[in-house]
Design an enzyme around this catalytic site. Structure first.
Site, mmCIF file in Angstrom:
data_model
loop_
_atom_site.group_PDB
_atom_site.id
_atom_site.type_symbol
_atom_site.label_atom_id
_atom_site.label_comp_id
_atom_site.label_asym_id
_atom_site.label_seq_id
_atom_site.Cartn_x
_atom_site.Cartn_y
_atom_site.Cartn_z
ATOM 1 N N LYS A 256 1.937 5.445 3.420
ATOM 2 C CA LYS A 256 2.309 4.032 3.535
ATOM 3 C C LYS A 256 2.049 3.250 2.245
ATOM 4 C CE LYS A 256 1.925 3.543 8.546
ATOM 5 N NZ LYS A 256 1.419 4.868 8.960
HETATM 6 C C1 LIG Z 1 2.224 5.695 9.815
HETATM 7 C C2 LIG Z 1 1.942 7.154 9.788
HETATM 8 C C3 LIG Z 1 2.831 8.101 10.349
HETATM 9 C C4 LIG Z 1 4.081 7.701 11.091
HETATM 10 O O1 LIG Z 1 5.079 7.140 10.272
HETATM 11 P P1 LIG Z 1 6.260 6.315 10.912
HETATM 12 O O2 LIG Z 1 7.045 5.781 9.778
HETATM 13 O O3 LIG Z 1 5.615 5.213 11.713
HETATM 14 O O4 LIG Z 1 7.046 7.242 11.784
HETATM 15 C C5 LIG Z 1 2.539 9.452 10.216
HETATM 16 N N1 LIG Z 1 1.408 9.859 9.601
HETATM 17 C C6 LIG Z 1 0.534 8.987 9.053
HETATM 18 C C7 LIG Z 1 -0.688 9.511 8.403
HETATM 19 C C8 LIG Z 1 0.760 7.610 9.125
HETATM 20 O O5 LIG Z 1 -0.123 6.764 8.599
#
Ligand SMILES: *Cc1c(COP(=O)(O)O)cnc(C)c1O
Length: 434
Positions: free
Chosen positions: A107
């Protein structure tokens, strides 16, 4: 470029407004009016390009009409201060490591990109008022957003998190920063934090007193830059002669990440098919089987960043394929795994290969093990560093894991937070004083 709402009942809007508002007034998600295909030559030479060069080309296609090239490339350079290498785990199964950013999770890219884009728009408007970003977190989003926005002029971030409900490692990633980041420790659960944020956006007094915006993952500025990862995956696989019949497996929760991959595919990226790997929250998996989308309450799992019962980006996927279940299910397959299957996968992978998976990446890896066909090569997105889920991972693999320096540095910092009840009256009174 204009942006329309997936609900089609609010007017089209500019990139600037889509970024500042986040959600359309009809509660739909914003989609770019056109998705530009990239030329053949780009894909022919992509293996010789760096992650940064690739990202600039992709950013031009998304945002080039709205932001001058030199400014846009500066934003991209500032966002991608790290690489996303591929690591071979098994013959034909590769990990694309998205955890080399500031908070060791994927993210980081979307959060930083959004912060810099918002800063660009604020400067252009010559706003004199600070823009206040409110974000509720159950752990991972708060740290990525706080670090992405850290030190960005003209923006103050309030991270609301449930007291005692986030891991110590997660907590120190947004409570020790100071500067333009305020951590608000709410005496309640995650849903209380989310309710406080939503109430603040709807409160007339507050909206007059402060300029408020959200850094939710549905924001186009957070989700589109994730497409960079997929072009980079293809480039790195092409460089080792493994880019034919590529299958990309994405650990999915809100489905923002995989949707960015589907955008890349629409732009011409030669990926054969995608896999959406879920934990026990199997809403999309069931949709693929039945053609019916029925959201339900989320269940708690050890891959908790994917504990989502009504994935918001489903609306974008549905829109992208004209609502056709046939088109969606022929390009994407689904898997769902229980906590014990996730643990077993981490254990087996570690013992057989030495590679340490985090609980989210483990879902992506297992989906490839289960679903990869002959002649296909699989890449799963390893979305977080295993040390972020230290206790869970150590228990599963029965070994100790190293905490990277960057994470350890956060833990040396002094925790600073504002204590808050879960009563909106108190939160409002606090914000009115800012
Ligand atoms: C947010 C997150 C996800 C999921 O991603 P999305 O875009 O919400 O599908 C998967 N793994 C980790 C470690 C995350 O922080």
């Amino acid at each position: 470029m204009l942006y329309y709402s997936t609900n089609h009942s609010s007017p089209e809007t500019t990139l600037e407004e889509a970024v500042v508002k986040g959600l359309a007034t009809d509660r739909g998600l914003y989609m770019p009016e056109h998705i530009k295909a990239l030329p053949k030559e780009f894909f022919n030479d992509i293996d010789k390009m760096s992650f940064h060069e690739i990202a600039c080309r992709v950013a031009d296609a998304f945002f080039g009409e709205d932001i001058p090239a030199d400014e846009l490339h500066r934003i991209v350079r500032d966002t991608l201060s790290f690489d996303c290498p591929v690591a071979e785990v098994n013959p034909n199964i590769y990990s694309l490591e998205l955890f080399h950013g500031p908070t060791l999770a994927f993210k980081d890219v979307g959060a930083r990109f959004m912060a810099r884009l918002l800063q660009y728009f604020i400067k252009k408007r010559s706003h004199t008022r600070t823009v206040n970003v409110l974000v509720a977190t159950s752990g991972d989003t708060g740290s990525a957003v706080a670090n992405g926005f850290l030190g960005v002029d003209g923006i103050h971030v309030y991270v609301l998190y449930p007291k005692g409900k986030v891991s110590p490692i997660q907590e120190c990633q947004f409570t020790t920063l100071g500067r333009n980041i305020t951590a608000v420790e709410v005496d309640g659960v995650f849903d209380d934090c989310q309710r406080l944020v939503k109430s603040a956006f709807m409160d007339q007094d507050l909206c007059q007193h402060l300029t408020l915006t959200s850094a939710n993952s549905i924001n186009v500025a957070r989700f589109l830059p994730q497409a960079f990862y997929y072009f980079n995956a293809y480039a790195r696989m092409k460089a080792i002669g493994k880019s034919d019949n590529l299958v990309i497996s994405v650990p999915s929760g809100n489905f923002g990440n995989i949707t960015a991959g589907l955008f890349a595919h629409r732009m011409g990226l030669p990926v054969k098919r995608f896999i959406a790997a879920n934990n026990a929250n199997d809403i999309f998996y069931n949709y693929l089987l039945s053609g019916v989308y029925s959201p339900k309450a989320s269940v708690q799992t050890i891959a908790n960043a994917m504990d989502v019962g009504d994935p918001s980006n489903f609306a974008r996927i549905f829109d992208l394929y004209g609502g056709s279940h046939e088109r969606i299910s022929s390009l994407i397959s689904g898997y769902t795994f229980t906590d014990s299957q996730i643990r077993e996968t981490m254990n087996e992978c570690y013992n057989r290969t030495g590679y340490i998976l985090d609980p989210h990446g483990a879902c992506g890896y297992r989906a490839l093990q289960s679903g990869l066909r002959e002649n296909e090569t699989g890449v799963f997105l390893e979305t977080a560093h295993p040390a972020k889920f230290k206790d869970t991972v150590e228990q599963a693999i029965d070994a100790e894991i190293q905490i990277p320096d960057r994470l350890a540095d956060f833990m040396k910092g002094q925790k600073q937070s504002v204590s808050m009840t879960s009563d909106f009256k108190d939160f409002k009174a606090y914000l009115m004083k800012q």
